[in-house]
Enzyme design. Structure first.
Site, short mmCIF file in Angstrom:
data_model
loop_
_atom_site.label_atom_id
_atom_site.label_comp_id
_atom_site.label_asym_id
_atom_site.label_seq_id
_atom_site.Cartn_x
_atom_site.Cartn_y
_atom_site.Cartn_z
N LYS A 10 0.95 -1.18 0.06
CA LYS A 10 0.03 0.04 0.11
C LYS A 10 0.79 1.38 -0.02
CE LYS A 10 0.69 1.54 4.05
NZ LYS A 10 1.49 2.82 4.41
N PRO A 98 9.38 -4.29 -0.37
CA PRO A 98 10.63 -4.22 0.47
C PRO A 98 10.11 -4.02 1.94
CG PRO A 98 10.67 -2.91 -1.24
CD PRO A 98 9.39 -3.51 -1.50
N VAL A 99 11.07 -4.54 2.75
CA VAL A 99 10.75 -4.84 4.21
C VAL A 99 11.08 -3.53 4.90
CG1 VAL A 99 11.52 -5.92 6.27
CG2 VAL A 99 11.53 -7.13 3.93
N ALA A 100 10.22 -3.19 5.78
CA ALA A 100 10.25 -1.85 6.80
C ALA A 100 10.45 -0.63 5.74
CB ALA A 100 11.62 -2.02 7.65
N GLY A 101 9.83 -0.56 4.50
CA GLY A 101 9.81 0.40 3.61
C GLY A 101 8.72 1.48 3.64
N GLY A 102 7.83 1.25 4.78
CA GLY A 102 6.57 2.20 4.55
C GLY A 102 5.63 1.57 3.52
N ALA A 104 3.88 -1.35 3.80
CA ALA A 104 3.04 -2.25 4.75
C ALA A 104 3.02 -3.88 4.22
CB ALA A 104 1.75 -1.91 4.55
N SER A 107 1.68 -6.16 6.73
CA SER A 107 0.36 -6.20 7.01
C SER A 107 -0.27 -6.93 5.79
CB SER A 107 -0.14 -4.64 6.90
OG SER A 107 0.37 -3.98 7.94
N ALA A 108 0.26 -6.60 4.66
CA ALA A 108 0.09 -7.62 3.36
C ALA A 108 0.04 -9.14 3.70
CB ALA A 108 0.76 -7.26 2.21
N ASP A 140 -2.77 -1.35 9.21
CA ASP A 140 -2.93 -1.26 7.86
C ASP A 140 -3.49 -2.64 7.21
OD1 ASP A 140 -1.60 1.20 7.63
OD2 ASP A 140 0.46 0.22 7.55
O1 C5P Z 1 -0.68 -0.71 13.80
P1 C5P Z 1 0.66 -0.96 13.50
O2 C5P Z 1 1.48 -2.07 14.47
O3 C5P Z 1 1.10 -1.12 12.10
O4 C5P Z 1 1.44 0.39 14.11
C1 C5P Z 1 3.06 0.19 14.34
C2 C5P Z 1 3.34 1.55 15.02
O5 C5P Z 1 3.14 3.00 14.47
C3 C5P Z 1 2.51 1.79 16.24
O6 C5P Z 1 3.19 0.78 17.39
C4 C5P Z 1 2.56 3.19 16.64
O7 C5P Z 1 3.98 3.48 17.35
C5 C5P Z 1 2.77 3.91 15.23
N1 C5P Z 1 1.30 4.22 14.77
C6 C5P Z 1 0.84 5.29 15.31
N2 C5P Z 1 -0.43 5.76 14.74
C7 C5P Z 1 -1.08 4.99 13.82
C8 C5P Z 1 -0.58 3.92 13.15
C9 C5P Z 1 0.70 3.59 13.59
O8 C5P Z 1 1.24 5.97 16.33
N3 C5P Z 1 -2.19 5.46 13.41
#
Ligand code: C5P
Length: 298
Positions: A10, A98-102, A104, A107-108, A140
């Site tokens: 995403k 890609p891992v840890a790339g923003g 998701a 999440s996928a 996500d």
């Molecule tokens: O929900 P997820 O595990 O993907 O979120 C990872 C981290 O991103 C959370 O622990 C939080 O620090 C941050 N986050 C946030 N607000 C959101 C989504 C994520 O602060 N709406």
């Protein structure tokens, strides 16, 4: 028997981030789009939970956990708990996101694991229950089930489809060193950037008009200053993408991946070709694409 489910990466066309909430998350007003980069997740009944991960090409998967911390195992336990059954599976992830790339990717994988296990065991989980389980796994994950283009509220887990007439093309420029989402949100708080929650405003009209130059003016990511504060060198990639003729450069989620918006597939390939000498990996992806879906029953 095995089932393989494919789930997309995403991007956030708009990422408005409000103040921190008591639960540690931030209130979001975001527009997600699923793009044509995918992970494939295969679930096979097994006596215990386990996970394997393989990266396509040079993709570095060394940071993906192989124990109970992997989100696909959490997804598996969540769906069996929901149904009150005692089953387990081997879950194999073939990664292209890609891992840890923003983007998701985790999440996928979680969304794909939920769908794969639901089908493997004929659980017939309702869409509403699947979305609720997904939302508890990560902000996500519901969007990875839905795909397409969608408006996300709450902490991102409340999703509704958005009308999108475009066939957009993105140039995707990953960065070798990942960024922690939590660290970027922490920096966002430190910089006190989240006092008001910015709505997408003109973005919905631009999606309906299907005009790339119009969309370019509506793309927005509140997390960009926080990511750049942590990783100032990322600004070079933004400049390079714009210099190669993209209509806009957009940080993907919390970064560090950057996206260039192109006019069509040929334009995307031209931009990517120009960037390839400077960046080890440059990809082209269309959007919107489908959410998690079954590709193979074997
Ligand atoms: O929900 P997820 O595990 O993907 O979120 C990872 C981290 O991103 C959370 O622990 C939080 O620090 C941050 N986050 C946030 N607000 C959101 C989504 C994520 O602060 N709406």
């Amino acid at each position: 028997m095995s089932i393989t489910v494919r789930a997309p990466a995403k991007i956030n066309l708009h990422l408005g981030v409000g103040p921190g909430r008591p639960d540690g998350y931030h209130e979001l007003a975001t527009v997600y789009q699923a793009i044509g980069l995918y992970d494939d997740v295969t679930a096979t009944e097994a006596p215990e939970w386990s996970v394997t991960v393989a990266g396509s090409g040079d993709l570095d998967v060394s940071d993906v956990p192989l124990d109970d911390h992997n989100i696909v195992i959490r997804a598996g336990r969540a769906i069996v708990d929901h149904h009150g059954i005692d089953r387990s599976a081997l879950i194999s992830i073939a990664k292209s996101i890609p891992v840890a790339g923003g983007l998701a990717g985790g999440s996928a994988d979680a969304a794909a694991a939920l769908v794969a296990l639901d089908r493997l065991w004929d659980l017939e989980t309702s869409d509403a229950d699947l979305l609720a389980i997904a939302g508890r796994l990560g902000s996500d994950v519901p969007f990875a089930l839905l795909g397409g283009t969608a408006y996300g509220t709450g902490r991102g887990e409340l999703v509704e489809p958005v009308s999108d007439n475009g066939q957009w093309w993105w140039v995707v420029v990953p960065n070798g060193a990942g960024l922690s989402t939590a660290a970027v949100y922490g920096e966002y708080d430190r910089l006190r950037l989240g006092e008001t929650l910015r709505a997408p405003e003109g973005l919905f009209g631009a999606l309906a008009d299907a005009w790339p130059e119009g969309l370019a003016g509506e793309l927005h990511n509140d997390l960009e200053p926080a990511s750049l504060e942590l990783r100032p060198e990322l600004a070079h990639t933004k400049r390079d993408i714009l210099e190669c003729g993209a209509y806009a450069a957009l940080l993907s989620g919390s970064g560090p991946t950057w996206l260039g918006l192109a006019g069509d597939a040929d334009h995307a390939r031209d931009i990517a070709a120009d960037l390839t000498g400077k960046y080890p990996v440059v990809l082209c992806a269309p959007g919107p694409v489908a959410g998690a879906h079954v590709v193979t029953y074997a």
